[in-house]
Design an enzyme around this catalytic site. Structure first.
Site, PDB file in Angstrom:
ATOM      1  N   SER A  12      19.880  44.897   0.817  1.00 20.21           N
ATOM      2  CA  SER A  12      19.114  44.016  -0.231  1.00 20.21           C
ATOM      3  C   SER A  12      19.198  44.649  -1.476  1.00 20.21           C
ATOM      4  CB  SER A  12      17.712  44.012   0.246  1.00 20.21           C
ATOM      5  OG  SER A  12      17.009  45.443   0.159  1.00 20.21           O
ATOM      6  N   GLY A  14      21.363  47.665  -4.579  1.00 20.49           N
ATOM      7  CA  GLY A  14      22.099  49.001  -4.795  1.00 20.49           C
ATOM      8  C   GLY A  14      23.242  48.886  -4.321  1.00 20.49           C
ATOM      9  N   SER A 132      26.176  59.512   2.988  1.00 18.96           N
ATOM     10  CA  SER A 132      25.340  60.670   2.869  1.00 18.96           C
ATOM     11  C   SER A 132      24.906  60.902   1.290  1.00 18.96           C
ATOM     12  CB  SER A 132      26.021  61.949   3.440  1.00 18.96           C
ATOM     13  OG  SER A 132      25.367  63.124   3.174  1.00 18.96           O
ATOM     14  N   TYR A 146      14.384  65.007   1.732  1.00 17.60           N
ATOM     15  CA  TYR A 146      15.483  64.087   1.521  1.00 17.60           C
ATOM     16  C   TYR A 146      16.576  64.879   1.696  1.00 17.60           C
ATOM     17  CZ  TYR A 146      19.145  61.615  -0.893  1.00 17.60           C
ATOM     18  OH  TYR A 146      20.420  60.947  -1.269  1.00 17.60           O
ATOM     19  N   LYS A 150      19.846  64.319   4.599  1.00 19.19           N
ATOM     20  CA  LYS A 150      21.153  64.458   4.338  1.00 19.19           C
ATOM     21  C   LYS A 150      21.983  65.354   5.009  1.00 19.19           C
ATOM     22  CE  LYS A 150      20.696  60.409   2.241  1.00 19.19           C
ATOM     23  NZ  LYS A 150      21.552  59.103   2.889  1.00 19.19           N
TER      24      LYS A 150
END
Length: 272
Positions: A12, A14, A132, A146, A150
């Site tokens: 949706s 980026g 990643s 976060y 990753k």
């Protein structure tokens, strides 16, 4: 170029939106999935096949893959791009938020991998691309959950790669550095909400300012990562990892070169 059936999550906005648009231009059949279907009208109008899919919702994930298989009979590429950055001091972030960070960034990707693998094994071909971050190789203050997500994606990809290569399936990790998207603003807002006052306020406000005020002229747009995805899709033997974006090469090089303590010092210097 062989035309492929591709699923892009987080389409949706980026990078995900850019992946969908550009791979469609290449002639592939592209499915774009996201929670915010209303934000995908533009890519729908271009010809991307839009799916409503929350990667924390089992029913929507199963239905999405079933829709692709029923329409196309195959799936060639899964791009696990859906994700976000939950920022805040480890002490401050509610564990419910931490669990949701991992649910979206790790377990959502893992479940989609489980759902596509039977079809890729049957085809004896396929490519799984896990988006990643350079933040999957080192961790900064205030981004612990976060970075945990990753790091987990990196490890999961390494295990998966060695499990499925016998079936002719490639697993590729792409590690973006700084890219012009809405990601930084969202992460900064979340950081200020969680740790903008209290014991960690000083570094939180400085880091949030850095996230939102980095000189944008130096930060490339999503096309630099789109081109890495293209390489991963079209190469007969893609690299295991690709990286690109602002500061990506330098920071990954310094992470390898410096001791843990020296790298901590480098990161801490950016908080002053």
């Amino acid at each position: 170029m062989e035309k492929k059936v591709i699923l892009v999550t987080g389409a949706s906005a980026g990078m995900g939106k850019a992946f969908a648009e550009e791979l469609l231009k290449d002639g592939h059949t592209v499915y774009g999935a996201a929670r915010r279907v209303e934000k995908m009208e533009e890519i729908r109008s271009l010809g991307v096949k839009v799916l409503a899919m929350d990667v924390t919702n089992e029913v929507e994930m199963v239905q999405g893959i079933d829709t692709i298989i029923q329409a196309e009979g195959r799936i060639d590429v899964l791009i696990n791009n859906a994700g976000f950055g939950s920022y805040g001091a480890i002490e401050d972030v509610p564990l419910s938020d931490a669990r949701y960070q991992l649910e979206v960034n790790v377990f959502g990707a893992a479940r989609l991998i489980q759902l596509v693998l039977p079809y890729m094994r049957r085809q004896h071909s396929g490519t799984i691309i896990n988006i990643s971050s350079i933040g999957g190789k080192f961790a900064s203050p205030l981004g612990g959950w976060y970075h945990s997500s990753k790091f987990a994606m990196e490890a999961m990809s390494d295990s998966l790669r060695n499990e499925v290569k016998q079936f002719g399936i490639n697993v590729v990790v792409i590690e973006p550095g700084g890219i012009k998207t809405e990601w930084g603003g969202i992460a900064a807002n979340n950081l200020l909400k969680v740790s903008g006052s209290g014991a960690y306020a000083s570094i939180a406000n400085k880091f949030a300012a850095r996230l939102t005020q980095t000189v944008e002229a130096k930060i490339p747009g999503p096309m630099v990562i789109v081109n890495l995805v293209r390489k991963a899709i079209t190469s007969k033997k893609p690299k295991i990892r690709y990286h690109g974006g602002y500061m990506a090469s330098l920071l990954l090089f310094l992470r390898k070169l410096l001791s843990d303590r020296a790298f901590d010092g480098l990161i801490s210097s950016q908080m002053k």
